[in-house]
Write a protein that holds these residues in place. Sequence first.
Motif, mmCIF file in Angstrom:
data_model
loop_
_atom_site.group_PDB
_atom_site.id
_atom_site.type_symbol
_atom_site.label_atom_id
_atom_site.label_comp_id
_atom_site.label_asym_id
_atom_site.label_seq_id
_atom_site.Cartn_x
_atom_site.Cartn_y
_atom_site.Cartn_z
ATOM 1 N N ALA A 13 0.858 -1.197 0.000
ATOM 2 C CA ALA A 13 0.000 0.000 0.000
ATOM 3 C C ALA A 13 0.888 1.239 0.000
ATOM 4 C CB ALA A 13 -0.933 0.001 1.195
ATOM 5 N N ARG A 25 4.119 -3.799 5.713
ATOM 6 C CA ARG A 25 5.026 -4.108 6.826
ATOM 7 C C ARG A 25 4.508 -3.469 8.103
ATOM 8 N NH1 ARG A 25 10.165 -2.837 3.127
ATOM 9 N NH2 ARG A 25 8.881 -1.000 2.838
ATOM 10 N N ASP A 26 4.051 -2.206 8.000
ATOM 11 C CA ASP A 26 3.666 -1.444 9.188
ATOM 12 C C ASP A 26 2.153 -1.173 9.158
ATOM 13 O OD1 ASP A 26 3.286 0.359 11.190
ATOM 14 O OD2 ASP A 26 4.667 1.878 10.407
ATOM 15 N N ASN A 42 5.924 -5.469 -10.824
ATOM 16 C CA ASN A 42 7.303 -5.604 -10.359
ATOM 17 C C ASN A 42 8.264 -5.976 -11.499
ATOM 18 O OD1 ASN A 42 9.622 -6.392 -8.971
ATOM 19 N ND2 ASN A 42 8.444 -7.193 -7.247
ATOM 20 N N LYS A 43 8.843 -4.937 -12.138
ATOM 21 C CA LYS A 43 9.679 -5.185 -13.324
ATOM 22 C C LYS A 43 10.937 -5.967 -12.999
ATOM 23 C CE LYS A 43 9.557 -0.996 -12.693
ATOM 24 N NZ LYS A 43 9.595 0.407 -12.312
ATOM 25 N N ARG A 98 0.561 2.451 10.381
ATOM 26 C CA ARG A 98 0.657 3.715 9.619
ATOM 27 C C ARG A 98 -0.626 3.959 8.819
ATOM 28 N NH1 ARG A 98 3.305 5.314 5.063
ATOM 29 N NH2 ARG A 98 4.370 3.350 4.669
ATOM 30 N N THR A 132 3.065 3.904 -2.912
ATOM 31 C CA THR A 132 2.627 4.843 -3.949
ATOM 32 C C THR A 132 1.577 4.207 -4.855
ATOM 33 O OG1 THR A 132 4.858 5.733 -3.902
ATOM 34 C CG2 THR A 132 3.511 6.340 -5.791
ATOM 35 N N THR A 170 0.201 4.399 -12.568
ATOM 36 C CA THR A 170 0.544 2.976 -12.510
ATOM 37 C C THR A 170 -0.675 2.163 -12.089
ATOM 38 O OG1 THR A 170 2.767 3.670 -11.890
ATOM 39 C CG2 THR A 170 2.266 1.335 -11.631
ATOM 40 N N VAL A 187 2.098 -5.322 -5.503
ATOM 41 C CA VAL A 187 2.697 -4.005 -5.721
ATOM 42 C C VAL A 187 3.568 -3.648 -4.508
ATOM 43 C CG1 VAL A 187 1.110 -3.009 -7.416
ATOM 44 C CG2 VAL A 187 0.468 -2.983 -5.016
ATOM 45 N N MET A 188 4.332 -4.645 -4.035
ATOM 46 C CA MET A 188 5.227 -4.389 -2.900
ATOM 47 C C MET A 188 6.673 -4.192 -3.357
ATOM 48 S SD MET A 188 4.855 -8.091 -1.090
ATOM 49 C CE MET A 188 6.380 -8.359 -0.275
HETATM 50 N N1 LIG Z 1 5.881 4.121 -8.175
HETATM 51 C C1 LIG Z 1 5.770 4.035 -9.493
HETATM 52 O O1 LIG Z 1 5.585 5.037 -10.188
HETATM 53 C C2 LIG Z 1 5.850 2.691 -10.170
HETATM 54 C C3 LIG Z 1 5.674 2.617 -11.566
HETATM 55 C C4 LIG Z 1 5.695 1.353 -12.188
HETATM 56 C C5 LIG Z 1 5.934 0.229 -11.433
HETATM 57 N N2 LIG Z 1 6.154 0.345 -10.086
HETATM 58 C C6 LIG Z 1 6.400 -0.874 -9.318
HETATM 59 O O2 LIG Z 1 5.343 -1.060 -8.386
HETATM 60 C C7 LIG Z 1 5.844 -1.696 -7.208
HETATM 61 C C8 LIG Z 1 5.472 -0.852 -5.991
HETATM 62 O O3 LIG Z 1 6.052 0.424 -6.114
HETATM 63 P P1 LIG Z 1 5.718 1.610 -5.076
HETATM 64 O O4 LIG Z 1 6.346 2.823 -5.657
HETATM 65 O O5 LIG Z 1 4.275 1.622 -4.746
HETATM 66 O O6 LIG Z 1 6.549 1.116 -3.791
HETATM 67 P P2 LIG Z 1 6.457 1.676 -2.290
HETATM 68 O O7 LIG Z 1 5.833 3.029 -2.272
HETATM 69 O O8 LIG Z 1 7.808 1.496 -1.703
HETATM 70 O O9 LIG Z 1 5.429 0.680 -1.568
HETATM 71 C C9 LIG Z 1 5.750 -0.652 -1.265
HETATM 72 C C10 LIG Z 1 4.633 -1.204 -0.389
HETATM 73 O O10 LIG Z 1 4.873 -2.598 -0.185
HETATM 74 C C11 LIG Z 1 4.914 -2.869 1.217
HETATM 75 N N3 LIG Z 1 5.954 -3.881 1.430
HETATM 76 C C12 LIG Z 1 7.236 -3.857 1.015
HETATM 77 N N4 LIG Z 1 7.879 -4.962 1.403
HETATM 78 C C13 LIG Z 1 6.976 -5.697 2.099
HETATM 79 C C14 LIG Z 1 7.022 -6.951 2.764
HETATM 80 N N5 LIG Z 1 8.150 -7.675 2.808
HETATM 81 N N6 LIG Z 1 5.889 -7.404 3.363
HETATM 82 C C15 LIG Z 1 4.736 -6.688 3.328
HETATM 83 N N7 LIG Z 1 4.635 -5.491 2.690
HETATM 84 C C16 LIG Z 1 5.735 -5.016 2.084
HETATM 85 C C17 LIG Z 1 5.262 -1.578 1.905
HETATM 86 O O11 LIG Z 1 4.758 -1.636 3.236
HETATM 87 P P3 LIG Z 1 4.932 -0.386 4.258
HETATM 88 O O12 LIG Z 1 4.075 0.686 3.656
HETATM 89 O O13 LIG Z 1 4.401 -0.872 5.553
HETATM 90 O O14 LIG Z 1 6.379 -0.056 4.253
HETATM 91 C C18 LIG Z 1 4.541 -0.560 1.005
HETATM 92 O O15 LIG Z 1 3.198 -0.429 1.390
HETATM 93 C C19 LIG Z 1 7.346 -1.883 -7.438
HETATM 94 O O16 LIG Z 1 7.598 -3.174 -7.947
HETATM 95 C C20 LIG Z 1 7.665 -0.836 -8.491
HETATM 96 O O17 LIG Z 1 8.791 -1.180 -9.290
HETATM 97 C C21 LIG Z 1 6.105 1.539 -9.442
#
Ligand SMILES: NC(=O)c1ccc[n+]([C@@H]2O[C@H](COP(=O)([O-])OP(=O)(O)OC[C@H]3O[C@@H](n4cnc5c(N)ncnc54)[C@H](OP(=O)(O)O)[C@@H]3O)[C@@H](O)[C@H]2O)c1
Length: 326
Positions: free
Chosen positions: A12, A46-47, A102-103, A50, A14, A308, A77-78
Amino acid sequence: MTTPVRVALLGAGTVGAAVARRLVERADLYAARVGSPLELVGVAVRDTSRVRDGVDPALLVQDAEALVDQADVVVEVMGGLDRARELIERGIRNGAQVVTANKQLLAHHGPALEALAAEAGVGLDYEAAVMAAIPVVAVVRDSLAGDVVTSISGIVNGSTNFVLDLVARKGVPFEEAVRLAGELGFLEADPTEDLEGLDAAAKIVLLARAAWGAPLTLADVQRRGITGLTDEDFRTASANGKVIKLVASAWTSGAQDAPRVELAVRPVALPQDDPLAQAREGSNVLIVEAESAGTLRLHGAGAGGDETASAVLGDLVRAARRVTRA
Ligand SMILES: NC(=O)c1ccc[n+]([C@@H]2O[C@H](COP(=O)([O-])OP(=O)(O)OC[C@H]3O[C@@H](n4cnc5c(N)ncnc54)[C@H](OP(=O)(O)O)[C@@H]3O)[C@@H](O)[C@H]2O)c1
Protein backbone atom coordinates in the motif's frame (compact mmCIF):
# COMPACT_ATOMS: atom_id res chain seq x y z
CA MET A 1 -26.58 -12.16 -6.40
CA THR A 2 -23.16 -12.73 -8.06
CA THR A 3 -20.25 -14.03 -5.99
CA PRO A 4 -17.61 -11.31 -5.42
CA VAL A 5 -14.12 -11.78 -6.83
CA ARG A 6 -11.75 -11.72 -3.83
CA VAL A 7 -8.70 -9.50 -4.31
CA ALA A 8 -5.57 -9.60 -2.12
CA LEU A 9 -3.42 -6.47 -2.43
CA LEU A 10 0.26 -6.87 -1.49
CA GLY A 11 1.61 -3.37 -0.76
CA ALA A 12 0.00 0.00 0.00
CA GLY A 13 2.74 2.39 -1.04
CA THR A 14 2.63 4.84 -3.95
CA VAL A 15 0.94 2.35 -6.27
CA GLY A 16 -0.92 0.07 -3.82
CA ALA A 17 -2.68 2.92 -2.01
CA ALA A 18 -3.83 4.36 -5.35
CA VAL A 19 -5.17 0.92 -6.38
CA ALA A 20 -7.03 0.51 -3.06
CA ARG A 21 -8.58 4.00 -3.33
CA ARG A 22 -9.82 3.41 -6.88
CA LEU A 23 -11.29 0.02 -5.93
CA VAL A 24 -13.46 1.79 -3.36
CA GLU A 25 -14.25 4.96 -5.38
CA ARG A 26 -15.13 3.13 -8.62
CA ALA A 27 -16.54 -0.10 -7.14
CA ASP A 28 -19.70 0.12 -9.29
CA LEU A 29 -17.73 0.62 -12.49
CA TYR A 30 -15.52 -2.43 -11.86
CA ALA A 31 -18.51 -4.57 -10.84
CA ALA A 32 -20.21 -3.67 -14.14
CA ARG A 33 -17.08 -4.37 -16.20
CA VAL A 34 -16.31 -7.68 -14.51
CA GLY A 35 -19.88 -8.84 -14.00
CA SER A 36 -19.23 -9.37 -10.26
CA PRO A 37 -18.11 -7.02 -7.50
CA LEU A 38 -14.41 -6.86 -6.67
CA GLU A 39 -13.97 -7.44 -2.94
CA LEU A 40 -10.70 -6.15 -1.48
CA VAL A 41 -10.18 -8.77 1.25
CA GLY A 42 -7.01 -7.26 2.69
CA VAL A 43 -3.87 -5.23 2.08
CA ALA A 44 -0.50 -6.64 3.18
CA VAL A 45 2.05 -4.10 4.45
CA ARG A 46 5.03 -4.11 6.83
CA ASP A 47 3.67 -1.44 9.19
CA THR A 48 -0.07 -1.83 9.89
CA SER A 49 -0.09 1.13 12.32
CA ARG A 50 0.66 3.71 9.62
CA VAL A 51 -2.38 5.55 8.20
CA ARG A 52 -2.61 5.47 4.40
CA ASP A 53 -4.77 8.03 2.65
CA GLY A 54 -8.03 6.45 1.43
CA VAL A 55 -7.16 2.92 2.61
CA ASP A 56 -9.42 1.38 5.28
CA PRO A 57 -7.05 0.64 8.25
CA ALA A 58 -9.15 -2.45 9.07
CA LEU A 59 -7.92 -4.03 5.82
CA LEU A 60 -4.20 -3.75 6.66
CA VAL A 61 -2.54 -7.06 7.59
CA GLN A 62 0.98 -8.36 8.16
CA ASP A 63 0.21 -12.02 7.47
CA ALA A 64 0.55 -11.91 3.69
CA GLU A 65 0.40 -15.72 3.35
CA ALA A 66 -3.04 -15.91 5.00
CA LEU A 67 -4.21 -13.06 2.76
CA VAL A 68 -2.96 -14.73 -0.43
CA ASP A 69 -4.71 -17.95 0.60
CA GLN A 70 -8.11 -16.20 0.55
CA ALA A 71 -7.71 -14.63 -2.89
CA ASP A 72 -9.06 -15.24 -6.39
CA VAL A 73 -6.67 -12.54 -7.65
CA VAL A 74 -3.35 -11.56 -6.04
CA VAL A 75 -2.15 -8.03 -6.89
CA GLU A 76 1.54 -7.63 -6.04
CA VAL A 77 2.70 -4.00 -5.72
CA MET A 78 5.23 -4.39 -2.90
CA GLY A 79 8.40 -4.57 -5.01
CA GLY A 80 11.58 -6.48 -4.16
CA LEU A 81 12.56 -9.96 -5.27
CA ASP A 82 12.42 -12.87 -2.82
CA ARG A 83 9.34 -12.06 -0.73
CA ALA A 84 7.31 -10.97 -3.76
CA ARG A 85 8.33 -14.14 -5.61
CA GLU A 86 7.34 -16.43 -2.70
CA LEU A 87 3.92 -14.81 -2.40
CA ILE A 88 3.24 -14.81 -6.15
CA GLU A 89 4.24 -18.48 -6.38
CA ARG A 90 1.97 -19.27 -3.46
CA GLY A 91 -0.93 -17.49 -5.19
CA ILE A 92 -0.32 -19.33 -8.46
CA ARG A 93 -0.10 -22.71 -6.71
CA ASN A 94 -3.42 -21.90 -5.00
CA GLY A 95 -4.96 -21.31 -8.46
CA ALA A 96 -5.24 -17.52 -8.09
CA GLN A 97 -4.76 -15.09 -10.99
CA VAL A 98 -1.76 -12.79 -10.46
CA VAL A 99 -1.20 -9.16 -11.39
CA THR A 100 2.17 -7.52 -10.70
CA ALA A 101 3.92 -4.20 -11.38
CA ASN A 102 7.30 -5.60 -10.36
CA LYS A 103 9.68 -5.19 -13.32
CA GLN A 104 12.82 -6.36 -11.53
CA LEU A 105 11.13 -9.55 -10.31
CA LEU A 106 9.90 -10.29 -13.84
CA ALA A 107 13.23 -9.43 -15.45
CA HIS A 108 14.93 -11.93 -13.09
CA HIS A 109 12.27 -14.63 -12.74
CA GLY A 110 9.55 -13.88 -15.34
CA PRO A 111 9.97 -17.03 -17.48
CA ALA A 112 9.91 -19.33 -14.42
CA LEU A 113 6.82 -17.58 -13.04
CA GLU A 114 5.09 -17.68 -16.43
CA ALA A 115 5.82 -21.40 -16.72
CA LEU A 116 4.38 -21.97 -13.25
CA ALA A 117 1.29 -19.91 -14.12
CA ALA A 118 0.80 -21.81 -17.39
CA GLU A 119 1.06 -25.13 -15.54
CA ALA A 120 -1.53 -23.95 -13.00
CA GLY A 121 -3.76 -22.56 -15.76
CA VAL A 122 -3.81 -19.03 -14.34
CA GLY A 123 -2.88 -15.63 -15.78
CA LEU A 124 0.17 -13.55 -14.85
CA ASP A 125 -0.41 -9.97 -16.01
CA TYR A 126 2.17 -7.18 -15.76
CA GLU A 127 1.23 -4.19 -17.93
CA ALA A 128 2.14 -1.78 -15.10
CA ALA A 129 5.70 -3.11 -14.92
CA VAL A 130 6.66 -1.31 -18.14
CA MET A 131 5.98 2.42 -18.55
CA ALA A 132 3.10 2.47 -16.03
CA ALA A 133 -0.14 3.66 -17.68
CA ILE A 134 1.16 3.51 -21.26
CA PRO A 135 -0.21 0.23 -22.64
CA VAL A 136 2.95 -1.09 -24.26
CA VAL A 137 3.08 -4.77 -23.23
CA ALA A 138 -0.40 -5.39 -24.64
CA VAL A 139 0.53 -3.58 -27.87
CA VAL A 140 3.68 -5.57 -28.65
CA ARG A 141 2.34 -8.93 -27.38
CA ASP A 142 -1.36 -8.88 -28.32
CA SER A 143 -2.29 -6.02 -30.63
CA LEU A 144 0.65 -6.79 -32.95
CA ALA A 145 0.30 -10.59 -32.70
CA GLY A 146 -0.73 -10.62 -36.38
CA ASP A 147 2.29 -8.57 -37.46
CA VAL A 148 6.07 -8.84 -37.13
CA VAL A 149 7.73 -6.35 -34.78
CA THR A 150 11.14 -5.38 -36.13
CA SER A 151 12.33 -2.90 -33.51
CA ILE A 152 11.38 -1.18 -30.27
CA SER A 153 13.10 1.90 -28.92
CA GLY A 154 12.19 4.33 -26.23
CA ILE A 155 12.72 6.62 -23.33
CA VAL A 156 11.46 4.21 -20.67
CA ASN A 157 12.93 5.72 -17.51
CA GLY A 158 11.34 9.01 -16.45
CA SER A 159 13.88 9.75 -13.70
CA THR A 160 16.91 9.85 -15.98
CA ASN A 161 14.89 11.71 -18.60
CA PHE A 162 14.07 14.36 -16.00
CA VAL A 163 17.80 14.78 -15.28
CA LEU A 164 18.83 14.89 -18.96
CA ASP A 165 16.00 17.30 -19.81
CA LEU A 166 17.07 19.68 -17.03
CA VAL A 167 20.60 19.73 -18.46
CA ALA A 168 19.54 20.04 -22.10
CA ARG A 169 16.73 22.61 -21.84
CA LYS A 170 17.50 24.52 -18.66
CA GLY A 171 21.30 24.42 -18.86
CA VAL A 172 21.61 22.99 -15.33
CA PRO A 173 25.05 21.34 -14.77
CA PHE A 174 24.75 17.53 -14.81
CA GLU A 175 25.64 16.86 -11.16
CA GLU A 176 23.32 19.63 -10.00
CA ALA A 177 20.50 18.15 -12.13
CA VAL A 178 20.98 14.75 -10.45
CA ARG A 179 20.81 16.41 -7.04
CA LEU A 180 17.66 18.37 -7.98
CA ALA A 181 15.96 15.24 -9.36
CA GLY A 182 16.62 13.53 -6.01
CA GLU A 183 15.19 16.49 -4.06
CA LEU A 184 12.05 16.55 -6.21
CA GLY A 185 11.43 12.82 -5.69
CA PHE A 186 12.33 11.75 -9.24
CA LEU A 187 15.14 9.52 -7.92
CA GLU A 188 15.11 6.91 -5.16
CA ALA A 189 17.36 7.33 -2.08
CA ASP A 190 19.62 4.84 -3.88
CA PRO A 191 19.43 6.11 -7.47
CA THR A 192 21.69 3.38 -8.93
CA GLU A 193 18.84 1.45 -10.56
CA ASP A 194 17.79 4.50 -12.58
CA LEU A 195 21.16 6.16 -13.24
CA GLU A 196 22.97 2.97 -14.24
CA GLY A 197 20.19 1.96 -16.63
CA LEU A 198 19.10 -1.13 -14.65
CA ASP A 199 15.45 -0.03 -14.55
CA ALA A 200 15.47 0.65 -18.31
CA ALA A 201 17.21 -2.70 -18.93
CA ALA A 202 14.49 -4.60 -17.03
CA LYS A 203 11.81 -2.86 -19.09
CA ILE A 204 13.40 -3.53 -22.47
CA VAL A 205 13.87 -7.21 -21.52
CA LEU A 206 10.15 -7.47 -20.67
CA LEU A 207 9.10 -5.72 -23.89
CA ALA A 208 11.38 -7.86 -26.05
CA ARG A 209 10.13 -11.06 -24.42
CA ALA A 210 6.55 -9.90 -25.07
CA ALA A 211 7.29 -8.96 -28.69
CA TRP A 212 9.38 -11.95 -29.76
CA GLY A 213 8.74 -14.60 -27.12
CA ALA A 214 12.51 -14.97 -26.75
CA PRO A 215 13.98 -16.18 -23.42
CA LEU A 216 15.99 -12.99 -22.83
CA THR A 217 17.63 -11.99 -19.55
CA LEU A 218 19.23 -8.85 -18.12
CA ALA A 219 22.62 -10.29 -19.11
CA ASP A 220 21.60 -9.93 -22.79
CA VAL A 221 21.40 -6.13 -22.50
CA GLN A 222 24.42 -4.06 -23.59
CA ARG A 223 24.01 -1.51 -20.81
CA ARG A 224 25.55 1.88 -20.08
CA GLY A 225 23.87 4.33 -17.72
CA ILE A 226 24.23 8.11 -17.54
CA THR A 227 26.69 8.38 -14.62
CA GLY A 228 29.72 8.53 -16.94
CA LEU A 229 28.39 11.62 -18.79
CA THR A 230 30.15 14.95 -18.34
CA ASP A 231 29.09 18.57 -18.94
CA GLU A 232 31.49 18.50 -21.90
CA ASP A 233 29.37 15.71 -23.51
CA PHE A 234 26.26 17.89 -23.19
CA ARG A 235 28.04 20.96 -24.61
CA THR A 236 29.29 18.95 -27.62
CA ALA A 237 25.82 17.49 -28.26
CA SER A 238 24.20 20.92 -28.05
CA ALA A 239 26.81 22.49 -30.36
CA ASN A 240 25.93 19.79 -32.93
CA GLY A 241 22.18 20.44 -32.61
CA LYS A 242 21.67 17.22 -30.65
CA VAL A 243 20.19 16.20 -27.34
CA ILE A 244 21.40 13.34 -25.12
CA LYS A 245 18.79 10.77 -24.06
CA LEU A 246 19.01 7.40 -22.33
CA VAL A 247 17.61 5.13 -25.04
CA ALA A 248 16.48 1.54 -24.49
CA SER A 249 16.26 -0.45 -27.69
CA ALA A 250 15.57 -3.91 -29.02
CA TRP A 251 15.88 -5.06 -32.60
CA THR A 252 16.20 -8.23 -34.61
CA SER A 253 19.16 -9.26 -36.72
CA GLY A 254 20.25 -12.36 -38.65
CA ALA A 255 18.12 -14.80 -40.68
CA GLN A 256 14.40 -13.99 -41.04
CA ASP A 257 13.34 -17.48 -39.97
CA ALA A 258 15.65 -17.48 -36.91
CA PRO A 259 16.11 -13.84 -35.92
CA ARG A 260 18.44 -12.88 -33.09
CA VAL A 261 17.18 -10.25 -30.66
CA GLU A 262 19.68 -7.55 -29.67
CA LEU A 263 19.11 -5.35 -26.60
CA ALA A 264 20.78 -2.12 -25.53
CA VAL A 265 20.42 0.69 -23.00
CA ARG A 266 22.79 3.62 -23.51
CA PRO A 267 22.99 7.40 -23.74
CA VAL A 268 22.58 8.53 -27.35
CA ALA A 269 22.97 12.02 -28.88
CA LEU A 270 19.79 12.40 -30.96
CA PRO A 271 18.85 15.09 -33.48
CA GLN A 272 16.53 17.67 -31.86
CA ASP A 273 13.62 16.61 -34.10
CA ASP A 274 13.92 12.89 -33.33
CA PRO A 275 10.64 11.67 -31.73
CA LEU A 276 12.59 10.33 -28.74
CA ALA A 277 14.22 13.74 -28.26
CA GLN A 278 10.73 15.20 -27.67
CA ALA A 279 10.30 13.44 -24.28
CA ARG A 280 10.10 16.23 -21.70
CA GLU A 281 10.70 16.05 -17.93
CA GLY A 282 9.63 12.67 -16.53
CA SER A 283 7.63 11.51 -19.54
CA ASN A 284 8.19 8.32 -21.54
CA VAL A 285 8.02 7.60 -25.28
CA LEU A 286 8.10 4.29 -27.13
CA ILE A 287 8.50 3.78 -30.87
CA VAL A 288 7.53 0.37 -32.22
CA GLU A 289 8.29 -0.60 -35.83
CA ALA A 290 6.36 -3.48 -37.34
CA GLU A 291 6.35 -4.92 -40.87
CA SER A 292 2.75 -4.06 -41.75
CA ALA A 293 1.77 -1.51 -39.11
CA GLY A 294 4.79 0.69 -39.82
CA THR A 295 5.79 3.12 -37.07
CA LEU A 296 3.72 3.37 -33.89
CA ARG A 297 4.43 5.96 -31.22
CA LEU A 298 3.20 5.75 -27.62
CA HIS A 299 3.74 8.66 -25.26
CA GLY A 300 2.69 9.48 -21.69
CA ALA A 301 3.46 9.25 -17.99
CA GLY A 302 5.73 6.30 -17.23
CA ALA A 303 5.42 6.50 -13.43
CA GLY A 304 3.24 7.80 -10.59
CA GLY A 305 0.75 6.21 -8.22
CA ASP A 306 -2.49 6.92 -10.10
CA GLU A 307 -0.93 6.34 -13.52
CA THR A 308 0.54 2.98 -12.51
CA ALA A 309 -2.70 2.05 -10.75
CA SER A 310 -4.51 2.58 -14.07
CA ALA A 311 -2.49 -0.25 -15.62
CA VAL A 312 -2.72 -2.47 -12.51
CA LEU A 313 -6.50 -2.06 -12.42
CA GLY A 314 -6.79 -2.82 -16.15
CA ASP A 315 -4.95 -6.09 -15.53
CA LEU A 316 -7.11 -6.72 -12.45
CA VAL A 317 -10.33 -6.35 -14.47
CA ARG A 318 -8.98 -8.82 -17.08
CA ALA A 319 -7.92 -11.26 -14.35
CA ALA A 320 -11.26 -10.97 -12.53
CA ARG A 321 -13.14 -11.66 -15.78
CA ARG A 322 -11.17 -14.91 -16.09
CA VAL A 323 -12.30 -15.81 -12.55
CA THR A 324 -15.97 -15.11 -13.25
CA ARG A 325 -15.88 -16.95 -16.60
CA ALA A 326 -14.05 -20.04 -15.29
N1 LIG B 1 5.88 4.12 -8.17
C1 LIG B 1 5.77 4.04 -9.49
O1 LIG B 1 5.58 5.04 -10.19
C2 LIG B 1 5.85 2.69 -10.17
C3 LIG B 1 5.67 2.62 -11.57
C4 LIG B 1 5.69 1.35 -12.19
C5 LIG B 1 5.93 0.23 -11.43
N2 LIG B 1 6.15 0.34 -10.09
C6 LIG B 1 6.40 -0.87 -9.32
O2 LIG B 1 5.34 -1.06 -8.39
C7 LIG B 1 5.84 -1.70 -7.21
C8 LIG B 1 5.47 -0.85 -5.99
O3 LIG B 1 6.05 0.42 -6.11
P1 LIG B 1 5.72 1.61 -5.08
O4 LIG B 1 6.35 2.82 -5.66
O5 LIG B 1 4.28 1.62 -4.75
O6 LIG B 1 6.55 1.12 -3.79
P2 LIG B 1 6.46 1.68 -2.29
O7 LIG B 1 5.83 3.03 -2.27
O8 LIG B 1 7.81 1.50 -1.70
O9 LIG B 1 5.43 0.68 -1.57
C9 LIG B 1 5.75 -0.65 -1.26
C10 LIG B 1 4.63 -1.20 -0.39
O10 LIG B 1 4.87 -2.60 -0.18
C11 LIG B 1 4.91 -2.87 1.22
N3 LIG B 1 5.95 -3.88 1.43
C12 LIG B 1 7.24 -3.86 1.01
N4 LIG B 1 7.88 -4.96 1.40
C13 LIG B 1 6.98 -5.70 2.10
C14 LIG B 1 7.02 -6.95 2.76
N5 LIG B 1 8.15 -7.67 2.81
N6 LIG B 1 5.89 -7.40 3.36
C15 LIG B 1 4.74 -6.69 3.33
N7 LIG B 1 4.64 -5.49 2.69
C16 LIG B 1 5.73 -5.02 2.08
C17 LIG B 1 5.26 -1.58 1.91
O11 LIG B 1 4.76 -1.64 3.24
P3 LIG B 1 4.93 -0.39 4.26
O12 LIG B 1 4.08 0.69 3.66
O13 LIG B 1 4.40 -0.87 5.55
O14 LIG B 1 6.38 -0.06 4.25
C18 LIG B 1 4.54 -0.56 1.00
O15 LIG B 1 3.20 -0.43 1.39
C19 LIG B 1 7.35 -1.88 -7.44
O16 LIG B 1 7.60 -3.17 -7.95
C20 LIG B 1 7.67 -0.84 -8.49
O17 LIG B 1 8.79 -1.18 -9.29
C21 LIG B 1 6.10 1.54 -9.44
